[in-house]
Design a protein around this motif. Sequence first.
Motif, mmCIF file in Angstrom:
data_model
loop_
_atom_site.group_PDB
_atom_site.id
_atom_site.type_symbol
_atom_site.label_atom_id
_atom_site.label_comp_id
_atom_site.label_asym_id
_atom_site.label_seq_id
_atom_site.Cartn_x
_atom_site.Cartn_y
_atom_site.Cartn_z
ATOM 1 N N GLY A 14 0.618 -0.867 -0.136
ATOM 2 C CA GLY A 14 -0.035 0.177 -0.141
ATOM 3 C C GLY A 14 0.793 0.564 0.339
ATOM 4 N N ALA A 15 0.648 2.424 0.595
ATOM 5 C CA ALA A 15 1.126 3.365 0.948
ATOM 6 C C ALA A 15 2.453 3.402 1.374
ATOM 7 C CB ALA A 15 0.569 4.667 1.071
ATOM 8 N N VAL A 17 4.468 2.299 1.049
ATOM 9 C CA VAL A 17 6.035 1.374 0.191
ATOM 10 C C VAL A 17 6.739 2.864 0.270
ATOM 11 C CG1 VAL A 17 6.206 0.959 -2.701
ATOM 12 C CG2 VAL A 17 4.736 -0.752 -1.218
ATOM 13 N N VAL A 18 6.538 3.806 0.080
ATOM 14 C CA VAL A 18 6.649 4.888 -0.427
ATOM 15 C C VAL A 18 7.660 5.450 0.832
ATOM 16 C CG1 VAL A 18 6.465 7.679 -0.444
ATOM 17 C CG2 VAL A 18 5.435 6.121 -2.042
ATOM 18 N N ASN A 21 10.154 2.373 1.699
ATOM 19 C CA ASN A 21 11.351 2.374 0.107
ATOM 20 C C ASN A 21 11.962 0.872 1.073
ATOM 21 O OD1 ASN A 21 11.947 2.715 -2.179
ATOM 22 N ND2 ASN A 21 13.888 5.019 -1.059
ATOM 23 N N ALA B 124 -0.195 6.368 -6.664
ATOM 24 C CA ALA B 124 0.301 6.583 -5.255
ATOM 25 C C ALA B 124 -0.668 6.317 -4.167
ATOM 26 C CB ALA B 124 0.318 7.946 -5.222
ATOM 27 N N PRO B 127 1.844 3.064 -4.142
ATOM 28 C CA PRO B 127 2.891 2.680 -5.603
ATOM 29 C C PRO B 127 3.448 2.083 -5.774
ATOM 30 C CG PRO B 127 3.136 4.181 -3.189
ATOM 31 C CD PRO B 127 1.946 3.202 -3.150
ATOM 32 N N ARG B 167 4.498 11.948 -5.706
ATOM 33 C CA ARG B 167 5.502 10.580 -4.603
ATOM 34 C C ARG B 167 5.224 9.558 -4.909
ATOM 35 N NH1 ARG B 167 5.257 10.859 0.894
ATOM 36 N NH2 ARG B 167 6.914 10.157 1.128
ATOM 37 N N PRO B 169 7.620 6.771 -6.425
ATOM 38 C CA PRO B 169 9.134 6.052 -6.758
ATOM 39 C C PRO B 169 9.032 5.618 -8.541
ATOM 40 C CG PRO B 169 7.932 4.932 -5.191
ATOM 41 C CD PRO B 169 6.810 5.808 -5.770
#
Lengths: 80, 360
Positions: A14-15, A17-18, A21, B124, B127, B167, B169
Amino acid sequence: MQNVGGESLLVPIGARVVDVNGIIVLNDTARCVWELLAQERSVDELASAVAEKFDVDFANARVDVQTFLDEIAHLQALQS
Amino acid sequence: MTALPTDYSSLIRELQHRAALIRQPVSGVFELTERCNLSCQMCYVRHSARDLAQRAKELSAAEWLRLAHDAADNGMVFLLLTGGEVFLRPDFFEIYTPLTRMGLILTIFTNGTLITDKIAQRLAEAPPSLTEITLYGATAATYETVTGLAGSYARCCAGIEALLKHRVPLGLKTTITRHNVGELEAMQQMARNWGVSFAGAWMLSKRRDGNHSEVEDCRLSAQECVSLEATDRISADEWVETAFRDSSLNKDSNFNCQAGKTAFVINSSGEMNPCLSLSQPAVRPLDIGFRAAWEGVQRFVGDAPPPVSTCRTCDTRSYCPRCPAWSAMETGTLTEAAPYLCDIARLRKEHYEGMQGLAP
């Protein structure tokens, strides 16, 4: 939890991941705790299980368990 | 516990090494379509967006998801979605969104020209670990000379901006041709301005399907390739270079990369092959099951004949990027020497051994 070549990994979804990382490689103790966390458990319950499984004293096991819990809490990897 | 970035290459290499020991199909590629809205002369796939015959062969979203679940059950963790151009599929998010809930490390390859603000916003929500956009030039004139589509440069830049805004990646790369090599540094600067990574690949092969290819009008000369490589202005293609590094280890082995050991590809019509550049053995996991198909790919790789003796005994072998896929695309065999790569290997040897004072 995923397994690659015998290594246990946590992969963000889901979100997350950002923000995460990356991937998280679990050692044996962390994998044990992660599997136990399929059900809600107290820190002492987790430490007792780790102490028994890895033949270490309860106090050290509790420190390791708390460290792991703190890290995955920081990564928001757990939902209550 | 160790948290590492997914692009931490040594960790990934180590995990792949361990997976290879047990032949775990950890890295999958789903080629969702072979159609593309661009018409790049050098493309090794190259089917028109309006190619109805190609479109009719493409797996449905439900079939891709069934394959993904079967692959994950057999150990797949890394999954690349590529094309053609993946965003040509109107059902892209019917495939993508369920994949994001499966604990996979997802990558998307795209040309970026179809990425709208709405698509970026949907990406997003969950992502991929990386979206890679190929940039074909630093100006509209050059970019569109390569892609053959007016307006595509502006649309690519808009796609990049949309991903950055939300945002998602992102990394940029380029396919270096005679037409855009002069803008390589400018493309790197664009990437720096956007704050994203940049890589380049210059090893352009003929078409995978054996149809007429115009790649020789686009390729750099062998001398240009080696000169470019020597200036360290680009990053060579990782897959080929991995094979290149390992090829000296086993003279009789033909496949020296992860293909068929940890990696597999499923093409748009559902055939499983060891890599994107090969159309063999074309086993069908939807018909025979994923495990049987993966075993078929392993057998194909394991039973592959060794390179021809001229390659095995060649004194430039350790500099040569040839692999079975390149032989297949250049010669129609898995084993024959590819003359373009012979020239590159010879010039590399002269260059690097000359630098070390080893050349005669």
